[in-house]
Design a protein around this motif. Structure first.
Motif, PDB file in Angstrom:
ATOM      1  N   HIS A 314       0.802  -1.230   0.000  1.00 27.24           N
ATOM      2  CA  HIS A 314       0.000   0.000   0.000  1.00 27.24           C
ATOM      3  C   HIS A 314       0.836   1.281   0.000  1.00 27.24           C
ATOM      4  N   GLY A 315       2.166   1.143  -0.029  1.00 24.60           N
ATOM      5  CA  GLY A 315       2.996   2.333  -0.074  1.00 24.60           C
ATOM      6  C   GLY A 315       3.251   2.918   1.298  1.00 24.60           C
ATOM      7  N   VAL A 316       3.929   4.060   1.313  1.00 23.44           N
ATOM      8  CA  VAL A 316       4.407   4.626   2.573  1.00 23.44           C
ATOM      9  C   VAL A 316       3.576   5.818   3.046  1.00 23.44           C
ATOM     10  N   GLU A 317       2.535   6.159   2.331  1.00 23.88           N
ATOM     11  CA  GLU A 317       1.711   7.303   2.732  1.00 23.88           C
ATOM     12  C   GLU A 317       0.895   6.917   3.966  1.00 23.88           C
ATOM     13  N   ARG A 318       0.963   7.739   5.013  1.00 29.41           N
ATOM     14  CA  ARG A 318       0.409   7.358   6.310  1.00 29.41           C
ATOM     15  C   ARG A 318      -1.094   7.096   6.267  1.00 29.41           C
ATOM     16  N   ALA A 319      -1.832   7.970   5.642  1.00 34.02           N
ATOM     17  CA  ALA A 319      -3.286   7.814   5.626  1.00 34.02           C
ATOM     18  C   ALA A 319      -3.679   6.509   4.939  1.00 34.02           C
ATOM     19  N   ARG A 320      -2.977   6.171   3.872  1.00 36.61           N
ATOM     20  CA  ARG A 320      -3.308   4.937   3.161  1.00 36.61           C
ATOM     21  C   ARG A 320      -2.953   3.714   4.006  1.00 36.61           C
ATOM     22  N   LEU A 321      -1.844   3.792   4.716  1.00 38.77           N
ATOM     23  CA  LEU A 321      -1.476   2.681   5.594  1.00 38.77           C
ATOM     24  C   LEU A 321      -2.538   2.458   6.670  1.00 38.77           C
ATOM     25  N   ALA A 322      -2.990   3.552   7.291  1.00 40.03           N
ATOM     26  CA  ALA A 322      -3.983   3.430   8.363  1.00 40.03           C
ATOM     27  C   ALA A 322      -5.289   2.848   7.851  1.00 40.03           C
ATOM     28  N   GLU A 323      -5.619   3.132   6.600  1.00 47.24           N
ATOM     29  CA  GLU A 323      -6.851   2.578   6.015  1.00 47.24           C
ATOM     30  C   GLU A 323      -6.725   1.094   5.709  1.00 47.24           C
ATOM     31  N   SER A 324      -5.486   0.576   5.737  1.00 48.18           N
ATOM     32  CA  SER A 324      -5.227  -0.768   5.203  1.00 48.18           C
ATOM     33  C   SER A 324      -5.133  -1.858   6.258  1.00 48.18           C
ATOM     34  N   TRP A 325      -5.337  -1.520   7.547  1.00 50.46           N
ATOM     35  CA  TRP A 325      -5.303  -2.572   8.565  1.00 50.46           C
ATOM     36  C   TRP A 325      -6.231  -3.740   8.229  1.00 50.46           C
ATOM     37  N   PRO A 326      -7.461  -3.487   7.726  1.00 51.32           N
ATOM     38  CA  PRO A 326      -8.340  -4.628   7.437  1.00 51.32           C
ATOM     39  C   PRO A 326      -7.815  -5.544   6.330  1.00 51.32           C
ATOM     40  N   ALA A 327      -6.848  -5.067   5.540  1.00 47.04           N
ATOM     41  CA  ALA A 327      -6.307  -5.877   4.444  1.00 47.04           C
ATOM     42  C   ALA A 327      -5.190  -6.809   4.900  1.00 47.04           C
ATOM     43  N   VAL A 328      -4.731  -6.663   6.144  1.00 46.96           N
ATOM     44  CA  VAL A 328      -3.629  -7.495   6.626  1.00 46.96           C
ATOM     45  C   VAL A 328      -4.047  -8.961   6.667  1.00 46.96           C
ATOM     46  N   ASP A 329      -3.216  -9.813   6.091  1.00 43.17           N
ATOM     47  CA  ASP A 329      -3.410 -11.263   6.136  1.00 43.17           C
ATOM     48  C   ASP A 329      -2.028 -11.886   5.994  1.00 43.17           C
ATOM     49  N   VAL A 330      -1.336 -12.019   7.127  1.00 43.23           N
ATOM     50  CA  VAL A 330       0.088 -12.343   7.145  1.00 43.23           C
ATOM     51  C   VAL A 330       0.326 -13.544   8.052  1.00 43.23           C
ATOM     52  N   GLU A 331       1.176 -14.444   7.613  1.00 40.86           N
ATOM     53  CA  GLU A 331       1.584 -15.555   8.464  1.00 40.86           C
ATOM     54  C   GLU A 331       2.663 -15.072   9.418  1.00 40.86           C
ATOM     55  N   GLY A 332       2.334 -15.014  10.710  1.00 38.56           N
ATOM     56  CA  GLY A 332       3.295 -14.609  11.723  1.00 38.56           C
ATOM     57  C   GLY A 332       3.920 -15.802  12.396  1.00 38.56           C
ATOM     58  N   THR A 333       4.739 -15.535  13.387  1.00 41.37           N
ATOM     59  CA  THR A 333       5.421 -16.625  14.081  1.00 41.37           C
ATOM     60  C   THR A 333       4.476 -17.455  14.939  1.00 41.37           C
ATOM     61  N   ARG A 334       3.304 -16.873  15.271  1.00 37.38           N
ATOM     62  CA  ARG A 334       2.393 -17.543  16.207  1.00 37.38           C
ATOM     63  C   ARG A 334       1.024 -17.789  15.607  1.00 37.38           C
ATOM     64  N   GLY A 335       0.926 -17.678  14.273  1.00 32.30           N
ATOM     65  CA  GLY A 335      -0.347 -17.917  13.608  1.00 32.30           C
ATOM     66  C   GLY A 335      -0.625 -16.865  12.555  1.00 32.30           C
ATOM     67  N   ARG A 336      -1.767 -17.023  11.897  1.00 32.93           N
ATOM     68  CA  ARG A 336      -2.171 -16.093  10.842  1.00 32.93           C
ATOM     69  C   ARG A 336      -2.680 -14.807  11.479  1.00 32.93           C
ATOM     70  N   ILE A 337      -2.173 -13.665  11.042  1.00 38.97           N
ATOM     71  CA  ILE A 337      -2.513 -12.387  11.651  1.00 38.97           C
ATOM     72  C   ILE A 337      -3.478 -11.629  10.751  1.00 38.97           C
ATOM     73  N   ARG A 338      -4.638 -11.325  11.300  1.00 34.27           N
ATOM     74  CA  ARG A 338      -5.633 -10.474  10.639  1.00 34.27           C
ATOM     75  C   ARG A 338      -6.198  -9.542  11.705  1.00 34.27           C
ATOM     76  N   PHE A 339      -6.592  -8.359  11.304  1.00 37.01           N
ATOM     77  CA  PHE A 339      -7.140  -7.381  12.235  1.00 37.01           C
ATOM     78  C   PHE A 339      -8.629  -7.191  11.994  1.00 37.01           C
ATOM     79  N   SER A 340      -9.350  -6.951  13.089  1.00 36.62           N
ATOM     80  CA  SER A 340     -10.793  -6.748  12.985  1.00 36.62           C
ATOM     81  C   SER A 340     -11.233  -5.762  14.051  1.00 36.62           C
ATOM     82  N   ARG A 341     -12.482  -5.342  13.965  1.00 39.60           N
ATOM     83  CA  ARG A 341     -13.109  -4.555  15.016  1.00 39.60           C
ATOM     84  C   ARG A 341     -13.688  -5.520  16.039  1.00 39.60           C
TER      85      ARG A 341
END
Length: 374
Positions: A314-341
């Motif tokens: 999503h690039g380095v622009e701050r506002a766009r990054l903050a809007e992109s938390w719901p798009a996170v879907d990453v394999e972390g060291t302790r499981g699949r990481i996704r953010f929600s409300r």
């Protein structure tokens, strides 16, 4: 009263920053009264993550750079560091261990429109109002401490004493425990660790008729003297000691207490078995730290992996990054990481990191035993 002066970034002063780099600000407790050992583990994870991102080509060919600021467990210092890092042009903020400090940083980051991925702090009310700027990896305190209360009940401890110091974090934890135990006919007795030295505290513990004492206090003082006094008191041989905030996780605990520090259950945010990524990262962290990594180090690593994925996508622009938390879907060291409300949580939340109740094995204090999983 002004905040104390901020320390420089970890890079030497005579080495100019790489102007082509994508910069992340890191908030970490590295000096007292902060929990320095936890800060070092958190920083080790952050640094390992940055190193591996750069080995893999960085962010669209640009190196990722960590700009570190020591919060020293001071909320005002953390807020000032957020202002400084924002002025330096970092794309996002990462880190922090202490909940009250992270709350100050999150509030300031929200006001400045600065994306902040909180690594380790668990206080439910990380911000007063809902925000799109802040996300968190660690489980909320209400989630983890309810699991700890369930462990106590399963072990037959419904009447519990807490040795507690004044703090929003400790007060919130006490309330969570009280509510959970009360729902099952139990209760919590508070013993003021600021007003009572260890010997009178032991007297109060005897009078309370509690079968467990929880340490809602700082490490090493007054936690270590309290443990030593309780272990030495023949009236309290059947009382279980617990430390939900995780003090026994770190090597200094075993170094200070030896066998007395074993058999004290605490919360740890790791799965019972790590997957291939977690095993590999755990080995690299052990080499970097020259000791077994605490779960906090894994939180640091996962923080960088999430932010790097967002920056690439999503690039380095701050506002766009903050809007992109719901798009996170990453394999972390302790499981699949996704953010929600999550209801009752005002920031984007990984729901949830794995939760264990663990202690050091009395027969082998360097080894951890899993006592309960959430």
């Amino acid at each position: 009263m002004s905040a104390p002066p901020l320390p420089p970034a970890t890079e030497p002063a005579d080495v100019p920053a790489d102007e082509s780099a994508v910069r992340i600000g890191a908030l970490v407790p590295l000096t007292p009264p902060g929990w320095v050992e936890a800060g070092h583990h958190l920083l080790a994870g952050l640094e390992l993550g940055v190193s591996e991102v750069n080995e893999a080509g960085g962010i669209a060919g640009r190196p990722l750079e960590l700009v570190v600021r020591d919060t020293a467990a001071d909320p005002r210092r953390a807020a000032a560091a957020v202002d400084e890092l924002a002025a330096l042009g970092v794309a996002a903020l990462a880190g922090e261990y202490h909940s009250v400090v992270a709350r100050a940083a999150a509030t300031r980051a929200d006001a400045l429109g600065m994306p902040f991925l909180c690594s380790s702090a668990v206080l439910d009310a990380l911000t007063e109002q809902p925000t799109d700027q802040v996300a968190r990896l660690a489980p909320a305190q209400s989630h983890g401490w309810r699991i700890y209360a369930d462990f106590l009940l399963a072990e037959g401890h419904s009447r519990v004493a807490v040795a507690v110091e004044p703090s929003l974090y400790w007060a919130t934890g006490t309330r969570i425990l009280r509510d959970r135990l009360a729902a099952h006919g139990g209760g919590v007795v508070e013993l003021d660790a600021r007003a009572l030295s260890p010997e009178p505290l032991c007297d109060g513990l005897v009078d309370s008729r509690a079968t467990a004492l929880l340490l809602l206090v700082g490490q090493p003082e007054p936690a270590v003297p309290i443990v030593t006094s309780v272990r030495r008191d023949p009236r309290l041989t059947e009382v279980m000691i617990g430390a939900p905030a995780g003090q026994p996780e770190f090597a200094a605990w075993a170094g200070s207490l030896g066998g007395d520090g074993a058999g004290i259950p605490f919360l740890r945010y790791l799965p019972e078995r790590l997957g291939p990524l977690g095993v590999r990262v755990g080995a690299a962290l052990r080499e970097r730290l020259a000791e077994a990594p605490a779960f906090v180090a894994f939180e640091g690593y996962d923080t960088v992996i999430v932010l790097a994925d967002l920056l690439r996508s999503h690039g380095v622009e701050r506002a766009r990054l903050a809007e992109s938390w719901p798009a996170v879907d990453v394999e972390g060291t302790r499981g699949r990481i996704r953010f929600s409300r999550t209801p009752g949580i005002n920031v984007r939340q990984w729901t949830w990191a794995p939760v264990q109740v663990v202690d050091r094995d009395p027969a082998e204090p360097a080894r951890f035993r899993v006592r309960h999983t959430g």
